[in-house]
Write a protein that holds these residues in place. Sequence first.
Motif, mmCIF file in Angstrom:
data_model
loop_
_atom_site.group_PDB
_atom_site.id
_atom_site.type_symbol
_atom_site.label_atom_id
_atom_site.label_comp_id
_atom_site.label_asym_id
_atom_site.label_seq_id
_atom_site.Cartn_x
_atom_site.Cartn_y
_atom_site.Cartn_z
ATOM 1 N N ASP A 214 -30.755 -15.868 4.220
ATOM 2 C CA ASP A 214 -30.342 -16.322 2.893
ATOM 3 C C ASP A 214 -29.024 -15.647 2.553
ATOM 4 O O ASP A 214 -28.906 -14.422 2.650
ATOM 5 C CB ASP A 214 -31.390 -15.922 1.838
ATOM 6 C CG ASP A 214 -32.711 -16.639 2.086
ATOM 7 O OD1 ASP A 214 -32.678 -17.838 2.388
ATOM 8 O OD2 ASP A 214 -33.778 -15.980 2.002
ATOM 9 N N GLU B 103 -33.265 -17.466 10.286
ATOM 10 C CA GLU B 103 -32.893 -17.901 8.936
ATOM 11 C C GLU B 103 -32.381 -16.727 8.123
ATOM 12 O O GLU B 103 -33.015 -15.672 8.080
ATOM 13 C CB GLU B 103 -34.111 -18.507 8.232
ATOM 14 C CG GLU B 103 -34.549 -19.795 8.882
ATOM 15 C CD GLU B 103 -35.608 -20.547 8.078
ATOM 16 O OE1 GLU B 103 -36.013 -20.042 7.000
ATOM 17 O OE2 GLU B 103 -36.001 -21.632 8.531
ATOM 18 N N ILE C 26 -26.305 -15.182 -0.439
ATOM 19 C CA ILE C 26 -26.135 -15.358 -1.886
ATOM 20 C C ILE C 26 -24.742 -14.865 -2.274
ATOM 21 O O ILE C 26 -24.415 -13.693 -2.082
ATOM 22 C CB ILE C 26 -27.217 -14.585 -2.666
ATOM 23 C CG1 ILE C 26 -28.604 -15.036 -2.181
ATOM 24 C CG2 ILE C 26 -27.086 -14.819 -4.178
ATOM 25 C CD1 ILE C 26 -29.664 -13.974 -2.293
ATOM 26 N N THR D 84 -26.630 -19.973 -1.358
ATOM 27 C CA THR D 84 -26.754 -20.220 -2.781
ATOM 28 C C THR D 84 -25.893 -19.194 -3.515
ATOM 29 O O THR D 84 -25.198 -18.411 -2.877
ATOM 30 C CB THR D 84 -28.238 -20.192 -3.217
ATOM 31 O OG1 THR D 84 -28.308 -20.505 -4.597
ATOM 32 C CG2 THR D 84 -28.874 -18.854 -2.984
ATOM 33 N N LYS E 235 -28.797 -20.123 4.648
ATOM 34 C CA LYS E 235 -29.188 -20.904 3.472
ATOM 35 C C LYS E 235 -28.394 -20.340 2.313
ATOM 36 O O LYS E 235 -28.667 -19.232 1.854
ATOM 37 C CB LYS E 235 -30.685 -20.768 3.242
ATOM 38 C CG LYS E 235 -31.490 -21.298 4.420
ATOM 39 C CD LYS E 235 -32.940 -21.053 4.153
ATOM 40 C CE LYS E 235 -33.819 -21.904 5.042
ATOM 41 N NZ LYS E 235 -35.226 -21.670 4.683
ATOM 42 N N GLN F 284 -29.394 -25.339 -2.563
ATOM 43 C CA GLN F 284 -29.316 -24.669 -1.268
ATOM 44 C C GLN F 284 -28.515 -25.515 -0.286
ATOM 45 O O GLN F 284 -28.871 -26.658 -0.013
ATOM 46 C CB GLN F 284 -30.724 -24.447 -0.724
ATOM 47 C CG GLN F 284 -30.704 -23.490 0.448
ATOM 48 C CD GLN F 284 -32.052 -23.435 1.111
ATOM 49 O OE1 GLN F 284 -32.419 -24.316 1.880
ATOM 50 N NE2 GLN F 284 -32.821 -22.401 0.815
ATOM 51 N N ARG G 259 -26.897 -25.605 3.679
ATOM 52 C CA ARG G 259 -27.224 -24.981 4.961
ATOM 53 C C ARG G 259 -26.023 -25.024 5.886
ATOM 54 O O ARG G 259 -25.261 -25.974 5.899
ATOM 55 C CB ARG G 259 -28.408 -25.710 5.594
ATOM 56 C CG ARG G 259 -29.689 -25.547 4.773
ATOM 57 C CD ARG G 259 -30.698 -26.594 5.134
ATOM 58 N NE ARG G 259 -31.297 -26.356 6.431
ATOM 59 C CZ ARG G 259 -32.450 -25.711 6.611
ATOM 60 N NH1 ARG G 259 -33.108 -25.257 5.563
ATOM 61 N NH2 ARG G 259 -32.939 -25.532 7.811
ATOM 62 N N TYR H 246 -26.942 -10.741 1.884
ATOM 63 C CA TYR H 246 -27.642 -11.391 2.988
ATOM 64 C C TYR H 246 -29.075 -10.903 3.024
ATOM 65 O O TYR H 246 -29.319 -9.687 2.994
ATOM 66 C CB TYR H 246 -26.982 -11.059 4.343
ATOM 67 C CG TYR H 246 -25.499 -11.333 4.384
ATOM 68 C CD1 TYR H 246 -24.991 -12.599 4.112
ATOM 69 C CD2 TYR H 246 -24.599 -10.318 4.704
ATOM 70 C CE1 TYR H 246 -23.624 -12.850 4.152
ATOM 71 C CE2 TYR H 246 -23.237 -10.558 4.744
ATOM 72 C CZ TYR H 246 -22.758 -11.817 4.466
ATOM 73 O OH TYR H 246 -21.414 -12.053 4.496
ATOM 74 N N ARG H 247 -30.005 -11.856 3.103
ATOM 75 C CA ARG H 247 -31.425 -11.497 3.205
ATOM 76 C C ARG H 247 -31.982 -12.117 4.464
ATOM 77 O O ARG H 247 -31.800 -13.300 4.700
ATOM 78 C CB ARG H 247 -32.199 -12.029 1.997
ATOM 79 C CG ARG H 247 -31.730 -11.416 0.704
ATOM 80 C CD ARG H 247 -32.375 -12.061 -0.511
ATOM 81 N NE ARG H 247 -32.075 -11.248 -1.673
ATOM 82 C CZ ARG H 247 -32.908 -10.345 -2.185
ATOM 83 N NH1 ARG H 247 -34.117 -10.185 -1.683
ATOM 84 N NH2 ARG H 247 -32.537 -9.608 -3.210
ATOM 85 N N TYR H 248 -32.680 -11.291 5.240
ATOM 86 C CA TYR H 248 -33.300 -11.760 6.480
ATOM 87 C C TYR H 248 -34.811 -11.735 6.270
ATOM 88 O O TYR H 248 -35.456 -10.701 6.528
ATOM 89 C CB TYR H 248 -32.969 -10.812 7.639
ATOM 90 C CG TYR H 248 -31.512 -10.718 8.038
ATOM 91 C CD1 TYR H 248 -30.554 -10.210 7.163
ATOM 92 C CD2 TYR H 248 -31.102 -11.096 9.315
ATOM 93 C CE1 TYR H 248 -29.226 -10.101 7.557
ATOM 94 C CE2 TYR H 248 -29.773 -10.987 9.705
ATOM 95 C CZ TYR H 248 -28.847 -10.492 8.827
ATOM 96 O OH TYR H 248 -27.535 -10.374 9.206
#
Length: 343
Positions: A128, A126, A130, A164, A162, A188, A190, A138-140
Amino acid sequence: MHFHRVPLVAAIGSISLVLFLVACGGPFPQSALHPTSDFGYALDDLFRTIFWLALGVFVVVESLLVYVIVRYRARPGQPPPPRVHGNTLLEAAWTLAPAVILMFVAVPTIQTVFRTDGSAPEGALEIDVIGHQWWWEYRYPEYGIVTANELHVPRGRPVVLKLTSADVIHSFWAPRIGGKRDAIQRRQNRLAFTADSVGVFMGQCAEFCGESHARMGLRVLVQDSSDFAAWVAAQTAPPVPEDSLTELERRGLEEFREIRDPASNSCIACHAVQGISAGVLGPNLTHVASRGTIAAGMLPNDSANLARWLRDPKAIKPGSKMPAIGLSTDEIEALVAYLRRLR
Ligand code: HEC
Ligand SMILES: [Cu+2]
Protein backbone atom coordinates in the motif's frame (compact mmCIF):
# COMPACT_ATOMS: atom_id res chain seq x y z
CA MET A 1 23.49 35.55 -45.63
CA HIS A 2 25.80 38.40 -44.58
CA PHE A 3 29.33 37.32 -43.85
CA HIS A 4 29.51 38.87 -40.39
CA ARG A 5 26.65 36.58 -39.27
CA VAL A 6 28.61 33.43 -39.93
CA PRO A 7 30.59 33.42 -36.64
CA LEU A 8 27.37 34.01 -34.69
CA VAL A 9 25.60 31.12 -36.41
CA ALA A 10 28.65 28.92 -35.89
CA ALA A 11 28.81 29.84 -32.21
CA ILE A 12 25.11 29.12 -31.59
CA GLY A 13 25.39 25.91 -33.59
CA SER A 14 28.36 24.57 -31.68
CA ILE A 15 26.93 25.51 -28.27
CA SER A 16 23.69 23.70 -29.17
CA LEU A 17 25.64 20.67 -30.36
CA VAL A 18 27.65 20.54 -27.12
CA LEU A 19 24.47 20.82 -25.01
CA PHE A 20 22.82 18.14 -27.13
CA LEU A 21 25.73 15.73 -26.73
CA VAL A 22 26.16 16.45 -23.02
CA ALA A 23 22.57 15.29 -22.57
CA CYS A 24 23.67 11.85 -23.82
CA GLY A 25 26.09 11.27 -20.91
CA GLY A 26 25.07 9.07 -17.99
CA PRO A 27 24.22 8.35 -15.25
CA PHE A 28 20.46 8.32 -15.78
CA PRO A 29 18.90 8.32 -12.34
CA GLN A 30 15.49 9.44 -13.58
CA SER A 31 15.32 8.59 -17.27
CA ALA A 32 12.35 6.71 -18.69
CA LEU A 33 14.67 5.81 -21.60
CA HIS A 34 16.65 3.45 -19.36
CA PRO A 35 13.93 1.12 -18.10
CA THR A 36 14.52 -1.62 -15.59
CA SER A 37 11.15 -3.36 -15.20
CA ASP A 38 8.57 -5.00 -17.47
CA PHE A 39 6.40 -1.90 -17.13
CA GLY A 40 9.35 0.29 -18.07
CA TYR A 41 10.16 -1.86 -21.11
CA ALA A 42 6.53 -1.77 -22.29
CA LEU A 43 6.60 2.05 -22.29
CA ASP A 44 10.02 2.16 -23.86
CA ASP A 45 8.96 -0.21 -26.68
CA LEU A 46 5.96 1.97 -27.41
CA PHE A 47 8.08 5.10 -27.35
CA ARG A 48 10.56 3.56 -29.81
CA THR A 49 7.82 2.34 -32.16
CA ILE A 50 6.31 5.80 -32.31
CA PHE A 51 9.70 7.43 -32.59
CA TRP A 52 10.62 5.43 -35.74
CA LEU A 53 7.19 6.06 -37.29
CA ALA A 54 7.55 9.76 -36.60
CA LEU A 55 11.08 9.75 -38.01
CA GLY A 56 9.77 8.14 -41.23
CA VAL A 57 7.07 10.80 -41.53
CA PHE A 58 9.63 13.52 -40.85
CA VAL A 59 12.01 12.27 -43.55
CA VAL A 60 9.29 11.93 -46.19
CA VAL A 61 7.69 15.30 -45.45
CA GLU A 62 10.93 17.23 -45.18
CA SER A 63 12.39 15.66 -48.35
CA LEU A 64 9.28 16.56 -50.34
CA LEU A 65 9.37 20.05 -48.90
CA VAL A 66 13.04 20.62 -49.74
CA TYR A 67 12.55 19.12 -53.22
CA VAL A 68 9.59 21.41 -53.95
CA ILE A 69 11.34 24.50 -52.59
CA VAL A 70 14.40 23.90 -54.76
CA ARG A 71 12.70 22.56 -57.88
CA TYR A 72 9.93 25.19 -58.08
CA ARG A 73 11.70 28.23 -56.69
CA ALA A 74 11.15 31.60 -58.39
CA ARG A 75 13.65 32.28 -61.13
CA PRO A 76 14.29 35.67 -62.77
CA GLY A 77 12.14 36.30 -65.84
CA GLN A 78 9.81 33.38 -65.15
CA PRO A 79 6.03 33.84 -65.71
CA PRO A 80 3.73 33.29 -62.65
CA PRO A 81 2.82 29.61 -62.13
CA PRO A 82 -0.60 28.29 -63.24
CA ARG A 83 -3.35 28.23 -60.59
CA VAL A 84 -4.67 24.82 -59.54
CA HIS A 85 -7.95 24.18 -57.68
CA GLY A 86 -8.38 20.83 -55.98
CA ASN A 87 -6.99 17.41 -56.75
CA THR A 88 -9.24 14.63 -55.47
CA LEU A 89 -6.64 11.90 -55.67
CA LEU A 90 -4.03 13.92 -53.76
CA GLU A 91 -6.52 15.02 -51.11
CA ALA A 92 -7.77 11.50 -50.55
CA ALA A 93 -4.17 10.30 -50.26
CA TRP A 94 -3.10 12.83 -47.67
CA THR A 95 -6.17 12.14 -45.58
CA LEU A 96 -5.81 8.38 -45.73
CA ALA A 97 -2.06 8.20 -45.20
CA PRO A 98 -2.15 9.87 -41.74
CA ALA A 99 -5.18 7.77 -40.78
CA VAL A 100 -3.23 4.61 -41.59
CA ILE A 101 -0.15 5.88 -39.73
CA LEU A 102 -2.31 6.72 -36.70
CA MET A 103 -3.65 3.16 -36.72
CA PHE A 104 -0.06 1.97 -36.36
CA VAL A 105 0.25 4.30 -33.36
CA ALA A 106 -3.13 3.47 -31.83
CA VAL A 107 -2.90 -0.31 -31.81
CA PRO A 108 0.34 -0.66 -29.82
CA THR A 109 -0.69 2.27 -27.58
CA ILE A 110 -3.95 0.61 -26.58
CA GLN A 111 -2.19 -2.74 -26.14
CA THR A 112 0.31 -1.05 -23.81
CA VAL A 113 -2.47 0.63 -21.83
CA PHE A 114 -3.93 -2.80 -21.10
CA ARG A 115 -0.53 -4.42 -20.49
CA THR A 116 0.28 -1.82 -17.82
CA ASP A 117 -3.13 -1.47 -16.19
CA GLY A 118 -1.85 -2.60 -12.80
CA SER A 119 -3.17 -6.15 -12.81
CA ALA A 120 -0.71 -8.48 -11.16
CA PRO A 121 -0.33 -12.25 -11.14
CA GLU A 122 -1.25 -14.41 -8.17
CA GLY A 123 1.45 -14.21 -5.51
CA ALA A 124 2.54 -10.67 -6.32
CA LEU A 125 3.93 -8.67 -3.42
CA GLU A 126 1.23 -6.17 -2.44
CA ILE A 127 2.31 -2.82 -1.05
CA ASP A 128 0.00 0.00 0.00
CA VAL A 129 1.42 3.34 -1.04
CA ILE A 130 -0.07 6.41 0.63
CA GLY A 131 0.88 9.88 -0.59
CA HIS A 132 1.12 12.56 2.10
CA GLN A 133 2.08 16.21 1.83
CA TRP A 134 5.14 15.74 1.27
CA TRP A 135 6.31 12.20 1.84
CA TRP A 136 5.39 8.62 0.94
CA GLU A 137 4.15 5.94 3.27
CA TYR A 138 4.57 2.26 2.37
CA ARG A 139 2.74 -0.59 4.08
CA TYR A 140 3.55 -4.23 3.46
CA PRO A 141 0.54 -6.16 4.81
CA GLU A 142 2.26 -9.47 4.00
CA TYR A 143 5.07 -8.68 6.45
CA GLY A 144 3.47 -6.13 8.77
CA ILE A 145 6.01 -3.47 7.79
CA VAL A 146 5.27 0.26 7.73
CA THR A 147 7.98 2.52 6.38
CA ALA A 148 8.48 5.74 4.43
CA ASN A 149 9.99 7.14 1.25
CA GLU A 150 12.30 4.21 0.46
CA LEU A 151 10.44 1.40 -1.25
CA HIS A 152 12.24 -1.94 -0.99
CA VAL A 153 11.25 -4.60 -3.50
CA PRO A 154 12.76 -7.95 -4.45
CA ARG A 155 14.13 -8.35 -7.95
CA GLY A 156 12.18 -10.72 -10.18
CA ARG A 157 9.05 -10.91 -8.05
CA PRO A 158 5.93 -9.17 -9.36
CA VAL A 159 4.96 -6.22 -7.18
CA VAL A 160 1.65 -4.42 -7.10
CA LEU A 161 1.40 -0.97 -5.55
CA LYS A 162 -2.03 0.04 -4.30
CA LEU A 163 -1.95 3.79 -4.40
CA THR A 164 -4.02 6.19 -2.39
CA SER A 165 -3.60 9.54 -0.67
CA ALA A 166 -4.09 10.93 2.82
CA ASP A 167 -4.77 14.43 1.51
CA VAL A 168 -4.48 15.95 -1.98
CA ILE A 169 -3.70 14.16 -5.24
CA HIS A 170 -0.12 12.95 -5.63
CA SER A 171 1.43 10.87 -8.38
CA PHE A 172 3.91 8.07 -7.90
CA TRP A 173 6.65 8.14 -10.53
CA ALA A 174 9.94 6.29 -10.61
CA PRO A 175 10.73 6.70 -14.33
CA ARG A 176 13.07 3.72 -14.70
CA ILE A 177 10.50 1.46 -13.04
CA GLY A 178 7.51 2.61 -15.08
CA GLY A 179 4.91 5.24 -15.74
CA LYS A 180 3.27 7.65 -13.36
CA ARG A 181 0.14 6.78 -11.49
CA ASP A 182 -2.00 9.10 -9.41
CA ALA A 183 -2.54 8.61 -5.69
CA ILE A 184 -6.02 9.89 -4.89
CA GLN A 185 -7.87 10.02 -1.59
CA ARG A 186 -10.63 7.40 -1.10
CA ARG A 187 -9.70 5.70 -4.33
CA GLN A 188 -7.28 2.95 -5.14
CA ASN A 189 -5.09 2.95 -8.22
CA ARG A 190 -2.81 0.05 -9.00
CA LEU A 191 0.65 -0.02 -10.48
CA ALA A 192 2.26 -3.39 -11.16
CA PHE A 193 5.80 -4.18 -12.20
CA THR A 194 8.56 -6.75 -11.94
CA ALA A 195 11.98 -5.16 -11.55
CA ASP A 196 14.82 -6.92 -13.30
CA SER A 197 17.95 -5.27 -11.95
CA VAL A 198 19.27 -4.59 -8.52
CA GLY A 199 19.86 -0.94 -7.71
CA VAL A 200 18.46 2.29 -6.38
CA PHE A 201 16.03 4.04 -8.69
CA MET A 202 15.01 7.60 -8.06
CA GLY A 203 11.49 8.91 -8.30
CA GLN A 204 9.43 11.96 -7.60
CA CYS A 205 5.85 12.98 -6.94
CA ALA A 206 4.56 13.99 -10.36
CA GLU A 207 1.33 15.78 -9.50
CA PHE A 208 1.57 19.28 -8.08
CA CYS A 209 0.52 18.89 -4.45
CA GLY A 210 1.44 22.15 -2.75
CA GLU A 211 4.37 24.07 -1.39
CA SER A 212 6.92 21.28 -1.11
CA HIS A 213 5.82 19.16 -4.06
CA ALA A 214 9.30 19.43 -5.58
CA ARG A 215 10.74 18.02 -2.33
CA MET A 216 8.61 14.89 -2.37
CA GLY A 217 11.16 12.47 -3.69
CA LEU A 218 11.18 8.70 -3.42
CA ARG A 219 13.60 5.89 -4.01
CA VAL A 220 12.94 2.34 -5.15
CA LEU A 221 15.55 -0.09 -3.84
CA VAL A 222 15.50 -3.27 -5.86
CA GLN A 223 17.28 -6.02 -3.95
CA ASP A 224 18.07 -9.63 -4.68
CA SER A 225 16.00 -12.05 -2.67
CA SER A 226 18.49 -12.62 0.15
CA ASP A 227 19.10 -8.88 0.69
CA PHE A 228 15.37 -8.28 0.58
CA ALA A 229 14.79 -11.04 3.13
CA ALA A 230 17.43 -9.48 5.38
CA TRP A 231 15.70 -6.11 5.09
CA VAL A 232 12.34 -7.69 5.96
CA ALA A 233 13.90 -9.41 8.97
CA ALA A 234 15.40 -6.13 10.18
CA GLN A 235 12.15 -4.22 9.70
CA THR A 236 10.12 -6.81 11.57
CA ALA A 237 12.62 -7.19 14.40
CA PRO A 238 11.41 -5.85 17.72
CA PRO A 239 12.59 -2.34 18.66
CA VAL A 240 15.64 -1.95 20.90
CA PRO A 241 14.85 -3.03 24.44
CA GLU A 242 14.73 -0.01 26.72
CA ASP A 243 17.29 -1.41 29.16
CA SER A 244 19.92 -1.61 26.44
CA LEU A 245 19.79 2.14 25.78
CA THR A 246 22.66 4.34 26.91
CA GLU A 247 22.00 7.18 29.31
CA LEU A 248 21.79 9.72 26.47
CA GLU A 249 19.54 7.51 24.35
CA ARG A 250 17.23 6.97 27.29
CA ARG A 251 16.91 10.72 27.72
CA GLY A 252 16.08 10.88 24.00
CA LEU A 253 13.33 8.30 24.48
CA GLU A 254 11.93 10.39 27.32
CA GLU A 255 11.94 13.49 25.13
CA PHE A 256 10.22 11.46 22.45
CA ARG A 257 7.51 10.34 24.87
CA GLU A 258 7.04 13.70 26.52
CA ILE A 259 3.62 15.32 26.25
CA ARG A 260 4.41 18.86 25.18
CA ASP A 261 2.35 21.99 25.19
CA PRO A 262 0.39 22.18 22.95
CA ALA A 263 -0.04 18.42 22.93
CA SER A 264 0.02 18.42 19.13
CA ASN A 265 3.73 19.28 19.39
CA SER A 266 4.53 15.91 21.00
CA CYS A 267 6.50 13.49 18.84
CA ILE A 268 4.14 10.69 19.85
CA ALA A 269 1.14 12.66 18.57
CA CYS A 270 2.38 12.21 15.01
CA HIS A 271 4.89 9.36 14.90
CA ALA A 272 4.66 5.67 15.58
CA VAL A 273 7.50 3.77 17.19
CA GLN A 274 6.45 0.21 17.75
CA GLY A 275 5.73 -0.41 21.42
CA ILE A 276 5.91 3.29 22.27
CA SER A 277 3.52 5.36 20.21
CA ALA A 278 1.02 5.10 17.40
CA GLY A 279 0.87 8.51 15.68
CA VAL A 280 -0.02 8.40 12.01
CA LEU A 281 0.49 11.98 10.79
CA GLY A 282 4.21 11.52 10.18
CA PRO A 283 6.46 8.68 9.02
CA ASN A 284 6.69 5.55 11.14
CA LEU A 285 9.99 5.84 13.01
CA THR A 286 10.28 2.27 14.35
CA HIS A 287 13.30 1.64 12.11
CA VAL A 288 14.04 5.18 10.98
CA ALA A 289 17.81 4.72 11.32
CA SER A 290 17.73 2.01 8.64
CA ARG A 291 16.71 4.55 5.99
CA GLY A 292 19.37 6.16 3.82
CA THR A 293 17.66 9.53 3.70
CA ILE A 294 15.11 11.55 5.65
CA ALA A 295 12.35 13.97 4.65
CA ALA A 296 11.48 12.22 1.37
CA GLY A 297 14.98 11.97 0.01
CA MET A 298 16.04 15.53 0.89
CA LEU A 299 18.86 14.79 3.33
CA PRO A 300 21.21 11.87 3.99
CA ASN A 301 20.15 10.26 7.23
CA ASP A 302 22.91 11.15 9.70
CA SER A 303 23.13 12.78 13.11
CA ALA A 304 23.87 16.27 11.80
CA ASN A 305 20.90 16.22 9.41
CA LEU A 306 18.54 14.74 11.99
CA ALA A 307 19.51 17.57 14.33
CA ARG A 308 18.93 20.16 11.58
CA TRP A 309 15.55 18.59 10.86
CA LEU A 310 14.44 18.55 14.50
CA ARG A 311 15.54 22.15 15.01
CA ASP A 312 13.43 23.55 12.17
CA PRO A 313 11.77 21.25 9.64
CA LYS A 314 10.36 24.15 7.62
CA ALA A 315 13.84 25.54 7.03
CA ILE A 316 14.54 22.34 5.10
CA LYS A 317 11.10 21.70 3.68
CA PRO A 318 8.93 24.81 3.43
CA GLY A 319 5.39 24.18 4.63
CA SER A 320 6.33 20.85 6.26
CA LYS A 321 3.55 19.41 8.41
CA MET A 322 6.09 18.81 11.17
CA PRO A 323 6.31 21.92 13.36
CA ALA A 324 9.45 23.45 14.81
CA ILE A 325 9.03 22.33 18.39
CA GLY A 326 11.49 24.71 20.03
CA LEU A 327 13.81 21.99 21.34
CA SER A 328 17.01 22.91 23.16
CA THR A 329 20.38 21.74 21.84
CA ASP A 330 20.55 19.16 24.66
CA GLU A 331 17.10 17.81 23.86
CA ILE A 332 18.00 17.55 20.19
CA GLU A 333 21.24 15.74 20.99
CA ALA A 334 19.39 13.18 23.11
CA LEU A 335 16.62 12.70 20.54
CA VAL A 336 19.13 12.21 17.73
CA ALA A 337 21.02 9.62 19.79
CA TYR A 338 17.77 7.76 20.41
CA LEU A 339 16.60 7.96 16.77
CA ARG A 340 19.97 6.64 15.57
CA ARG A 341 19.36 3.50 17.65
CA LEU A 342 16.13 2.74 15.83
CA ARG A 343 17.69 0.49 13.24
C1 HEC B 1 2.36 17.59 14.04
C2 HEC B 1 2.96 16.34 13.69
C3 HEC B 1 4.40 16.07 14.02
C4 HEC B 1 5.05 16.22 15.22
C5 HEC B 1 4.52 16.77 16.52
C6 HEC B 1 6.38 15.71 15.02
N1 HEC B 1 6.55 15.30 13.74
FE1 HEC B 1 8.19 14.48 12.95
N2 HEC B 1 7.35 14.47 11.12
C7 HEC B 1 6.05 14.81 10.85
C8 HEC B 1 5.82 14.75 9.43
C9 HEC B 1 4.52 15.07 8.71
C10 HEC B 1 7.03 14.33 8.86
C11 HEC B 1 7.33 14.13 7.38
C12 HEC B 1 7.88 15.41 6.85
C13 HEC B 1 8.24 15.36 5.39
O1 HEC B 1 9.10 14.56 4.99
O2 HEC B 1 7.67 16.15 4.66
C14 HEC B 1 7.96 14.15 9.95
C15 HEC B 1 9.26 13.72 9.78
C16 HEC B 1 10.09 13.36 10.83
C17 HEC B 1 11.36 12.71 10.69
C18 HEC B 1 11.98 12.24 9.36
C19 HEC B 1 11.49 10.85 9.08
C20 HEC B 1 11.77 10.35 7.69
O3 HEC B 1 11.83 9.13 7.52
O4 HEC B 1 11.89 11.15 6.77
C21 HEC B 1 11.86 12.53 11.94
C22 HEC B 1 13.18 11.86 12.30
C23 HEC B 1 10.92 13.11 12.87
N3 HEC B 1 9.86 13.61 12.16
C24 HEC B 1 11.08 13.13 14.24
C25 HEC B 1 10.24 13.81 15.10
C26 HEC B 1 10.49 14.00 16.52
C27 HEC B 1 11.69 13.44 17.26
C28 HEC B 1 9.46 14.73 17.00
C29 HEC B 1 9.28 15.26 18.40
C30 HEC B 1 10.33 16.12 18.90
C31 HEC B 1 8.54 14.97 15.90
N4 HEC B 1 9.05 14.41 14.79
C32 HEC B 1 7.35 15.68 16.01
C33 HEC B 1 5.10 15.21 11.77
C34 HEC B 1 5.37 15.50 13.10
CU1 LIG C 1 3.41 16.33 -5.51
